[in-house]
Each structure stands twice: as structure tokens, then as C-alpha cells.
Scaffold this active site. Structure first.
Site, short mmCIF file in Angstrom:
data_model
loop_
_atom_site.label_atom_id
_atom_site.label_comp_id
_atom_site.label_asym_id
_atom_site.label_seq_id
_atom_site.Cartn_x
_atom_site.Cartn_y
_atom_site.Cartn_z
N GLY A 17 -9.89 -4.37 3.29
CA GLY A 17 -10.31 -3.55 4.42
C GLY A 17 -11.24 -4.28 5.37
N GLY B 167 -4.43 -7.20 6.43
CA GLY B 167 -3.23 -6.71 7.09
C GLY B 167 -3.20 -7.06 8.55
CB SER B 168 -5.09 -5.66 11.44
OG SER B 168 -4.75 -4.31 11.20
CG MET C 213 -4.58 3.82 -1.60
SD MET C 213 -4.91 3.29 0.10
CE MET C 213 -3.55 2.14 0.32
CG ASP D 122 -1.99 -1.04 1.18
OD1 ASP D 122 -2.77 -1.03 0.22
OD2 ASP D 122 -2.06 -1.88 2.10
N GLY E 185 -6.57 4.58 3.75
CA GLY E 185 -5.65 5.45 4.46
C GLY E 185 -5.10 4.87 5.74
N GLY F 94 -5.03 1.15 8.41
CA GLY F 94 -5.37 -0.23 8.66
C GLY F 94 -6.23 -0.37 9.90
N GLY F 95 -6.74 -1.58 10.10
CA GLY F 95 -7.47 -1.89 11.32
C GLY F 95 -8.88 -1.35 11.40
CG MET G 230 -1.28 4.97 1.99
SD MET G 230 -1.86 4.84 3.69
CE MET G 230 -2.52 3.18 3.69
CG MET H 99 -10.53 0.81 -1.52
SD MET H 99 -9.13 -0.17 -0.88
CE MET H 99 -9.09 0.36 0.85
#
Length: 215
Positions: A175, A196-197, A67, A34, A141, A143-144, A36, A136
Site C-alpha cells: 500500500g 501496483g500503481s 480480502m 488481490d 480495498g 489502489g493508489g 476482494m 497493510m
């Protein structure tokens, strides 16, 4: 079977090499990276030098999610440092078809991402050209975040559009994906799960990837 692409954004960057090894040794299919810029999204992640280092040890394709504003300025550089796929945002591209052509002309798979409030209908004209559509399921922008339930409807509609057009486009969802909701997301029509998380904050990341893969 659907693919799993762990997002390195959630990894411990003091031990990034170990995170890459986890992805290499696991059932994961792609590295999801990712990027950004602090303009398109209210956060800054990492750039070409980190992608290059990840690529140097990656044994699986590097799936780069830009992004950023004006992605066309940076696409050639990301190709040079090892991107196998590049996804740009519908919301960031004034000339989307030109952006997609640029990515493909450099020998990479081309994807387009849409934010939660962007209808999938906006992709109708470009869909046959795309290798990937990234839906998305959180506002990009950070994570989590929590999965936005409206995503199920968007994925089902997108899957029907792809079928009706006879396209061969991967549907990727990113996401708030967890072991608990992964099966429902795949059932709705997702081909690729980005997490991710759920992976890197788990006690056993390799097992978490396996659970997502077997959803």
C-alpha cells in the site's frame, strides 16, 4: 535481497496478458493477486477464473491475498486454480489457526494480513506458524492510496518479534509503496514489497520494478 510482488490490481485488464508478460520479463519475484468480495472491503476485484488465467502464463509464484469474509470456504478453489501462497486477514478469521492449518495442508505457503489499526502483537501466538505476515500500509480495498507512516513502527516491531521467536516469516508491506519510500521500508525490516500503481502506471513498468528491487 528483498522481493518485489507487483499487484495486478493496478494493471490494465483490457491487456492483462501484456501485464503478466511484464512481470515475467522483469526482476519481480511474485505475482500479487488481490481478491476482494465487497463485504470485507468496500470493493470487488476478481475471482478464481482470473487467477486461473494469470497462473496459466505466470512464470513466477502466484501470491493470493484474500480480502474476503469466510476465506476458508474458498481456499481449496484458489489452490485448484494455481495459488502458491494464500494470505488471509486476521480481522476476517474467527479461528485463525484453523485457517492457517487449512492453507498449509493444501501445500501452500500461509500468510496473515493485518489492517493499519491492528497491532502486530495480536500475531504473537501464531507467528511461528506463518510463512508471511502482510502489513497493510493503507486501508485495504483500493489502489493508489498514500502510505501510512505508522507502518514503519509496526514493521520494526514485527521484525523484532520474528527475530526473538526464531521464526522464518517474510514481512510483506502493501500500500502506497513508491520508488521514493521503498528503501526506508526495506530498512525498517520488510522482506517483500507489493506495488501496483507504482509499477503499472509508470511509463516503463519493467524499469519501475527494477528500481523497487534495487531499493
Amino acid at each position: 535481497m528483498h522481493l518485489v510482488a507487483p499487484s495486478l490490481l493496478a494493471a490494465d485488464f483490457l491487456h492483462l496478458g501484456a501485464a503478466c508478460q511484464i512481470v515475467n520479463e522483469s526482476d519481480a519475484d511474485w505475482f500479487h493477486l488481490d481478491i476482494m468480495d465487497g463485504r470485507f472491503v468496500p470493493n470487488i476485484s476478481y475471482g478464481m477464473s482470473i487467477v486461473e488465467q494469470i497462473h496459466s502464463v505466470a512464470k513466477k509464484p502466484c501470491d493470493v491475498h484474500l480480502m474476503i469474509e469466510e476465506p476458508e470456504r474458498y481456499v481449496p478453489e484458489f489452490k485448484k486454480v494455481g495459488a502458491d501462497h494464500i494470505t488471509v486477514h486476521w480481522e476476517a478469521c474467527r479461528h485463525l489457526h484453523r485457517n492457517v492449518q487449512q492453507i498449509k495442508s493444501l501445500g501452500m505457503k500461509a500468510g496473515v494480513a493485518i489492517n493499519p489499526a491492528t497491532p502486530v502483537d495480536f500475531l504473537q501466538a501464531i507467528l511461528p506458524e506463518l510463512d508471511i505476515v502482510l502489513v497493510m500500509s493503507v486501508n485495504p480495498g483500493f489502489g493508489g492510496q498514500t502510505f501510512i507512516s505508522h507502518t514503519f513502527q509496526k514493521v520494526r516491531k514485527l521484525r523484532k518479534m520474528i527475530h526473538d521467536l526464531g521464526a522464518h516469516t517474510h514481512v510483506m508491506v502493501d500500500g502506497g509503496i513508491s520508488v521514493d519510500n521503498a528503501s526506508a521500508i526495506v530498512a525498517a525490516g520488510a522482506d517483500v514489497l507489493v506495488a501496483g500503481s507504482t509499477v503499472f502506471h509508470a511509463p516503463d513498468p519493467i524499469r519501475a520494478i527494477g528500481q523497487l528491487k534495487n531499493a
